[in-house]
Structures are given as structure tokens and as C-alpha cells.
Design an enzyme around this catalytic site. Structure first.
Site, PDB file in Angstrom:
ATOM      1  N   GLU A  73      48.840 -34.342  -1.990  1.00 14.34           N
ATOM      2  CA  GLU A  73      47.131 -34.339  -1.624  1.00 14.34           C
ATOM      3  C   GLU A  73      46.304 -33.988  -2.571  1.00 14.34           C
ATOM      4  O   GLU A  73      45.352 -33.213  -2.076  1.00 14.34           O
ATOM      5  CB  GLU A  73      46.899 -33.255  -0.364  1.00 14.34           C
ATOM      6  CG  GLU A  73      47.803 -33.668   1.035  1.00 14.34           C
ATOM      7  CD  GLU A  73      47.772 -32.647   2.127  1.00 14.34           C
ATOM      8  OE1 GLU A  73      46.889 -31.646   2.070  1.00 14.34           O
ATOM      9  OE2 GLU A  73      48.562 -32.834   3.161  1.00 14.34           O
ATOM     10  N   GLU A 127      55.604 -38.000   7.105  1.00 10.82           N
ATOM     11  CA  GLU A 127      55.380 -36.933   8.038  1.00 10.82           C
ATOM     12  C   GLU A 127      54.645 -37.461   9.444  1.00 10.82           C
ATOM     13  O   GLU A 127      53.817 -37.099   9.799  1.00 10.82           O
ATOM     14  CB  GLU A 127      54.217 -36.017   7.357  1.00 10.82           C
ATOM     15  CG  GLU A 127      54.537 -35.766   5.994  1.00 10.82           C
ATOM     16  CD  GLU A 127      53.357 -34.309   5.635  1.00 10.82           C
ATOM     17  OE1 GLU A 127      52.632 -34.017   6.415  1.00 10.82           O
ATOM     18  OE2 GLU A 127      53.765 -34.123   4.380  1.00 10.82           O
TER      19      GLU A 127
END
Ligand code: XIL
Length: 383
Positions: free
Chosen positions: A171, A288
């Protein structure tokens, strides 16, 4: 309102049966519950259907459940050929103090995977979240590089040769921070080391574990809208720049935290990511996957599960279209444990309703999403 099990019976009788010959008796009637259970293990498991197409399939593993819940351990061993720690390889768990490590849960997961012939993804070396309490006072511009390098050498080195892949940086792109290159300037790593922390992390990871596939992992890059399009473009530009600078990078992780209700599609977004990664010679992992069902109006559980399964089907159809995506992992296996039910952050519209975003229900029975996943594996090209 139908119960989950009643719905399952009905679904097995109408839609899913064609893809599940094992669920039918000779006259085409659904078999007894015990043979239903049989039909989702062994040759009927997610991993058997995935492996037939050269795919890996897995889930994030919660360390407490792995330790305490035999049913969960059984489900993991039965269904998956790869696992990723939900939290136990993050700094706040591995680093109780600035100069000590606690590998208890991480070692248990790796040992469990070895026992059951599963691969392991590492998650993650560098993230702006999940930093320990001591971090803010102990780490500064003067010593941040040493902390980052020591951490990757120690953790990566410990599991060398045992990892399928590592999420080296998680991220790092955040458009609202306003930089032209999209870098997340609010990350402590960026603030202490500047944008160079990314290359440093990947180079250190390669030296620490030369066999793990080094992955850049990010979220909110999947949908066909301006906001996610901007983030997607910035992620792909980062990866292109890294490749041009010969930074060791092997894969893009698309987190895939998606939504049951959305005005936008994801076919174009997912294909842009895959094509972009392919042009750079990268593998792609869905890392995910889960489907946030908070925005579904109806409280009818069977109806909600059906909608969630449909989103799984659409998403995986897009993601498994070519042959670049090599692994599909959901963020958890069962609705018994999903981060979407921690507090009410992800339950704004229905705070009193628990989410059902995963392929197994809280009792570990397969949800419609399980059958959607299997069907998408069956429809995928061989890798
Ligand atoms: C989440 C875990 O599921 C939670 O238990 C924890 O409290 C916070 O982190 N993106 C990621 C994961 O890369 O590490 C996050 O996991 C979910 C979002």
C-alpha cells in the site's frame, strides 16, 4: 426465510449441480448431507479444482484460530494449497520491542504449512500500518534505514527457501496525499527515508531470500472509476519505474477487497492491471479477496449469500481470464473470522448485521461463494 443449509440444498439441486457430479445420486437427486460434505473435500476441494488449472488457492490465517480451532485447521488442510498470515508476520506482532523478535505464531504457521504440503506467502515487510507502539519514538531519520534492512534480513532470512512469495511493500500509493507519482507521503517510511525506501526494501528482500517471489501489494485499484483508475495508473507506473531501474520485483498483488453493491464494474480495471503486469513480465496474485456485503438491502441471508457469490463469480471470471493470475487467496476462509466484522467500520449501513464475505460460513459449511470459486477455477485456462 431460508436457512443457510436449506439454501445450500436448493442451490445444489438447481444451479451448482452441473458442475458437481459428486453431489448427485444416480437419479439426479441431492445426496445425504454426509456425501455433500464428502463432495467438497478431496477431489471436490478448492485446491483440487485450482491445481487442475495450475493455480494456487488459499486464505489469510488468523493465528488464534490456527492455535485453538481444530475445525479451522481441518478446513485449511482440506481446502487450500497456500496460506498467508493475517497478522502474525506484521511488525506489531513480530517486534515486541525494538531489539527483540517473537516468531512464535509465524513459526507455527510455517510449520503447519510444511506439514500439510502448503505454500506460504509472507505478509508483509513494509507497511505504514501495524507498526508497534515503540516504533514512533525509537525510529527516526537517522536509524530508519537500519531498522528496515535489519528487519527484512532477519525475518526474510529466517524463512529463506520456505516462502512462495513476500509482500515486500504494502500500500505505498495513496493519491489523496497529492504527489504527482502518487506515493503515500503520510507513511512513516516515506517520511523518514523518502521514496527510495521501496527499492531498498526489494533489494534487501532479494538478498535475504533469493527464492521468494517479491510482490508489490495494493488495494482499491480494481474498479472502473476515476479514483481507482488514478491509483491503478500510479501503481503500474511505480512497477514500470522499478523494472527500468532493475529493482528485483516479480509480482503484483491485487488485494481485491471488493463490494457486493457498486455502480462501477471491474472488468476493465482488472484487465488493465493484468495487462500492465504482463508487459513487465510480472506474475499476478489475487491476495486478499473478500466481498463486503454491508450495502445489500435485504436481510435475507440466502439472498445476500447469492449476491456475494455472484460478485465472486464476476470478479474471478475477469481475474482468471488470461493466464497471468497464478494464485487466488481470500482474506480469511470463514465468516467466523473476517476483519470486516471487527467493530462497525465496515458495517456502517447495517451495524447490527455481521458480514458474510468469505467462501465458508461461520460453521465452516461451504457458502455459495465456495461453489462460485470452484466454478471459476474450472473455467480457467491451464497455467
Ligand atoms: C487486517 C487484518 O485482517 C486485521 O485483523 C488487522 O486488525 C488489520 O489488518 N489490507 C492488508 C491486510 O494488507 O494486512 C489487512 O489485514 C487488511 C487490508
Amino acid at each position: 426465510m431460508l436457512t443457510r443449509r436449506e439454501w445450500m440444498r436448493q442451490a445444489a439441486g438447481v444451479t451448482a449441480v452441473a458442475a458437481m457430479p459428486g453431489l448427485l445420486g444416480s437419479k439426479g437427486h441431492a445426496k445425504t448431507p454426509s456425501s455433500d460434505d464428502q463432495a467438497i473435500s478431496g477431489a471436490g476441494s478448492l485446491k483440487a479444482h485450482a491445481a487442475a488449472r495450475g493455480l494456487l488457492t488459499g486464505c489469510a490465517v488468523n493465528a488464534n484460530l490456527l492455535r485453538e480451532d481444530e475445525g479451522f485447521r481441518k478446513l485449511l488442510a482440506e481446502q487450500y494449497n497456500i496460506v498467508v498470515p493475517e497478522n502474525c508476520m506484521k511488525w506489531n506482532i513480530l517486534r515486541p520491542t525494538a531489539d527483540t523478535y517473537n516468531f512464535t505464531d509465524a513459526d507455527s504457521l510455517v510449520a503447519f504449512a510444511e506439514t500439510h504440503g502448503m505454500k506460504v506467502r509472507g505478509h508483509n515487510f513494509v507497511w505504514h500500518e501495524a507498526l508497534p507502539g515503540w516504533f514512533a519514538t525509537a525510529v527516526n531519520k537517522g536509524n530508519a534505514q537500519k531498522f528496515l534492512v535489519d528487519h527484512i534480513r532477519t525475518v526474510g532470512g529466517r524463512y529463506t527457501g520456505k516462502m512462495h512469495s513476500w509482500d515486500v511493500v504494502n500500500e505505498a500509493i495513496w493519491i489523496p496525499d497529492g504527489r504527482p507519482d502518487g506515493m503515500r507521503t503520510s507513511s512513516p517510511w516515506f517520511q523518514m527515508l523518502g521514496p527510495g525506501y521501496i527499492d531498498l526494501a526489494f533489494r534487501t528482500a532479494r538478498a535475504a531470500d533469493p527464492t521468494a517471489l517479491l510482490t508489490y501489494n495494493d488495494y482499491s485499484i480494481e474498479y472502473d472509476n476515476d479514483e481507482e483508475g488514478k491509483k491503478r495508473t500510479a501503481v503500474l507506473a511505480l512497477l514500470r519505474r522499478m523494472k527500468a531501474d532493475k529493482v528485483p520485483l516479480d509480482a503484483l498483488g491485487i488485494q481485491s477487497h471488493i463490494h457486493s453493491v457498486s455502480k462501477d464494474g471491474f472488468s476493465r480495471g482488472v484487465s488493465e492491471l493484468i495487462e500492465g503486469a504482463k508487459a513487465l513480465g510480472l506474475q499476478v496474485f489475487v491476495t486478499e479477496l473478500d466481498v463486503n456485503d454491508d450495502a445489500i438491502d435485504t436481510d435475507d441471508m440466502a439472498e445476500r449469500d447469492k449476491i456475494v457469490a455472484e460478485v465472486y463469480r464476476n470478479y474471478l471470471t475477469a481475474a482468471l481470464n488470461g493466464t497471468e493470475v497464478k494464485a487466488v487467496l481470500t482474506w480469511g476462509a470463514s465468516d467466523k473470522n473476517t476483519w470486516l466484522n471487527h467493530g462497525t467500520k465496515f458495517r456502517k449501513q447495517h451495524p447490527d448485521r455481521t458480514q458474510r464475505p468469505l467462501p465458508f460460513d461461520p460453521e465452516y459449511a461451504p457458502a455459495p461463494a465456495f461453489f462460485a470459486m470452484r466454478e471459476c477455477f474450472d473455467n480457467a485456462k491451464k497455467r
